[in-house]
Design a protein around this motif. Structure first.
Motif, mmCIF file in Angstrom:
data_model
loop_
_atom_site.group_PDB
_atom_site.id
_atom_site.type_symbol
_atom_site.label_atom_id
_atom_site.label_comp_id
_atom_site.label_asym_id
_atom_site.label_seq_id
_atom_site.Cartn_x
_atom_site.Cartn_y
_atom_site.Cartn_z
ATOM 1 N N LEU A 162 0.448 -1.285 -0.104
ATOM 2 C CA LEU A 162 0.085 -0.085 -0.179
ATOM 3 C C LEU A 162 0.698 1.363 -0.167
ATOM 4 C CD1 LEU A 162 -2.416 -0.385 2.307
ATOM 5 C CD2 LEU A 162 -2.522 -0.889 -0.208
ATOM 6 N N LEU A 163 2.314 1.356 0.709
ATOM 7 C CA LEU A 163 3.025 2.451 1.030
ATOM 8 C C LEU A 163 3.480 2.768 -0.576
ATOM 9 C CD1 LEU A 163 4.819 4.191 2.388
ATOM 10 C CD2 LEU A 163 6.226 2.327 1.919
ATOM 11 N N PRO A 179 1.343 -3.835 -10.564
ATOM 12 C CA PRO A 179 1.742 -3.058 -10.835
ATOM 13 C C PRO A 179 3.335 -3.518 -10.008
ATOM 14 C CG PRO A 179 0.649 -2.379 -8.925
ATOM 15 C CD PRO A 179 0.531 -3.759 -9.421
ATOM 16 N N CYS A 180 4.155 -2.304 -10.244
ATOM 17 C CA CYS A 180 5.603 -2.794 -10.409
ATOM 18 C C CYS A 180 6.496 -1.678 -9.978
ATOM 19 C CB CYS A 180 6.757 -3.364 -11.885
ATOM 20 S SG CYS A 180 6.383 -5.269 -12.147
ATOM 21 N N ILE A 181 7.433 -1.939 -8.913
ATOM 22 C CA ILE A 181 8.205 -1.041 -8.159
ATOM 23 C C ILE A 181 9.499 -1.452 -8.410
ATOM 24 C CG2 ILE A 181 6.802 0.333 -6.722
ATOM 25 C CD1 ILE A 181 8.307 -1.384 -4.727
ATOM 26 N N GLN A 182 10.548 -0.110 -7.839
ATOM 27 C CA GLN A 182 11.865 -0.900 -8.581
ATOM 28 C C GLN A 182 12.630 -0.541 -7.414
ATOM 29 O OE1 GLN A 182 13.017 -1.637 -11.869
ATOM 30 N NE2 GLN A 182 15.322 -2.066 -11.558
ATOM 31 N N MET A 232 0.241 -6.947 -4.886
ATOM 32 C CA MET A 232 -0.196 -6.859 -5.308
ATOM 33 C C MET A 232 -1.912 -5.722 -5.775
ATOM 34 S SD MET A 232 -0.831 -10.054 -4.290
ATOM 35 C CE MET A 232 -3.094 -10.678 -3.167
ATOM 36 N N PRO A 233 -2.205 -6.129 -6.592
ATOM 37 C CA PRO A 233 -3.653 -5.067 -6.617
ATOM 38 C C PRO A 233 -3.902 -3.857 -5.543
ATOM 39 C CG PRO A 233 -2.981 -7.284 -8.225
ATOM 40 C CD PRO A 233 -2.772 -7.370 -7.208
ATOM 41 N N LEU A 234 -4.749 -2.842 -5.776
ATOM 42 C CA LEU A 234 -5.257 -2.368 -4.883
ATOM 43 C C LEU A 234 -6.660 -3.196 -4.960
ATOM 44 C CD1 LEU A 234 -3.893 0.970 -4.952
ATOM 45 C CD2 LEU A 234 -3.514 -0.621 -3.530
ATOM 46 N N GLN A 259 -10.851 -1.453 -12.400
ATOM 47 C CA GLN A 259 -12.237 -1.908 -12.571
ATOM 48 C C GLN A 259 -11.468 -3.442 -13.458
ATOM 49 O OE1 GLN A 259 -15.255 0.455 -14.403
ATOM 50 N NE2 GLN A 259 -16.698 -0.665 -14.018
ATOM 51 N N PRO A 260 -11.184 -3.343 -14.274
ATOM 52 C CA PRO A 260 -11.662 -4.638 -15.413
ATOM 53 C C PRO A 260 -11.183 -6.056 -13.878
ATOM 54 C CG PRO A 260 -10.172 -2.943 -16.492
ATOM 55 C CD PRO A 260 -10.112 -2.290 -15.089
ATOM 56 N N LEU A 261 -10.194 -5.430 -13.324
ATOM 57 C CA LEU A 261 -9.898 -6.799 -12.214
ATOM 58 C C LEU A 261 -10.309 -7.299 -10.901
ATOM 59 C CD1 LEU A 261 -7.616 -8.924 -11.146
ATOM 60 C CD2 LEU A 261 -6.637 -7.043 -9.796
ATOM 61 N N MET A 262 -11.420 -5.825 -10.647
ATOM 62 C CA MET A 262 -12.194 -5.917 -9.744
ATOM 63 C C MET A 262 -13.291 -7.145 -10.207
ATOM 64 S SD MET A 262 -11.972 -2.495 -7.590
ATOM 65 C CE MET A 262 -13.754 -2.785 -6.439
ATOM 66 N N MET A 263 -13.609 -6.895 -11.871
ATOM 67 C CA MET A 263 -14.396 -7.316 -12.460
ATOM 68 C C MET A 263 -14.669 -8.794 -12.654
ATOM 69 S SD MET A 263 -17.338 -4.953 -13.959
ATOM 70 C CE MET A 263 -18.008 -6.182 -15.147
#
Length: 205
Positions: A42-43, A130-133, A142-144, A175-179
């Motif tokens: 989340l951070l 999503p990806c971070i470095q 983990m997606p929101l 929205q697409p993932l939530m669906m």
């Protein structure tokens, strides 16, 4: 999903940054998918937290979790065990990486509020992660969409209201993932309505 360079968000938490860097370094050589969740995830996604992250939560499918355990970073505190605590079920193991506790969660499921949600990393969530470095390593989060549903199920108002606020800034991204999660799991109509009110869009196909 496009890489975003949010790794510097741990600059204020040197112990956490060091532990995440060590984890990414060790597991970047593995072919198994894992996602960083919980307060750390989340951070990095700019969700407002009431307190700083205190530990590291890693999610994987069961088979992947078993294999990741063999090359785990830091000190192994226990062996993977099936854990059924309250509404949760998973394959759980714990580690100490520097100053931080790390929990590896395999095949997570939650039964709550007459709803059932199963975390599927490779099949669903990783494709929307999503990806971070962190240093020279890429880490998937983990997606929101997952974090919102999980925290509503467990009644964490402090978490899900802040997550929903972030989702509303870019609804088309979530929205697409939530669906998909709506289709692949079991939710009551009341739960659907509550989440719809939080995010401002319909996620029920």
């Amino acid at each position: 999903m496009e890489l975003n360079k949010m790794g510097e968000r741990t600059a204020d938490y040197p112990e956490l940054h060091a532990a995440l860097l060590e984890t990414a370094k060790v597991w970047s050589n593995e072919p198994y998918t894992w996602l960083l969740g919980g307060s750390c995830g989340l951070l990095f996604q700019e969700v407002e937290l009431q307190q700083a992250p205190r530990d590291i939560d890693i999610y994987a499918d069961i088979a992947a979790a078993k294999r990741l355990h063999r090359t785990a970073p830091g000190t192994v505190l226990d062996e993977p065990q099936v854990d059924k605590t309250g509404p949760y079920a998973s394959l759980l193991s714990h580690y100490q990486v520097g100053e931080c506790a790390l929990e590896l969660v395999g095949g997570f499921e939650i039964w709550a509020r007459n709803s059932w949600y199963r975390v599927e990393i490779d099949r669903l969530l990783a494709k929307h992660a999503p990806c971070i470095q962190i240093g020279s390593y890429s880490v998937q989060l983990m997606p929101l969409a997952h974090e919102l549903l999980f925290n509503v199920l467990r009644g964490r108002v402090d978490r899900y209201e802040a997550i929903a606020k972030q989702i509303r800034k870019q609804p088309d991204q979530h929205q697409p993932l939530m669906m998909l999660l709506s289709e692949q799991n079991m939710w009551t109509s009341r739960f659907h309505s509550e989440v719809k009110d939080l995010v401002g869009f319909d996620w029920h196909s």
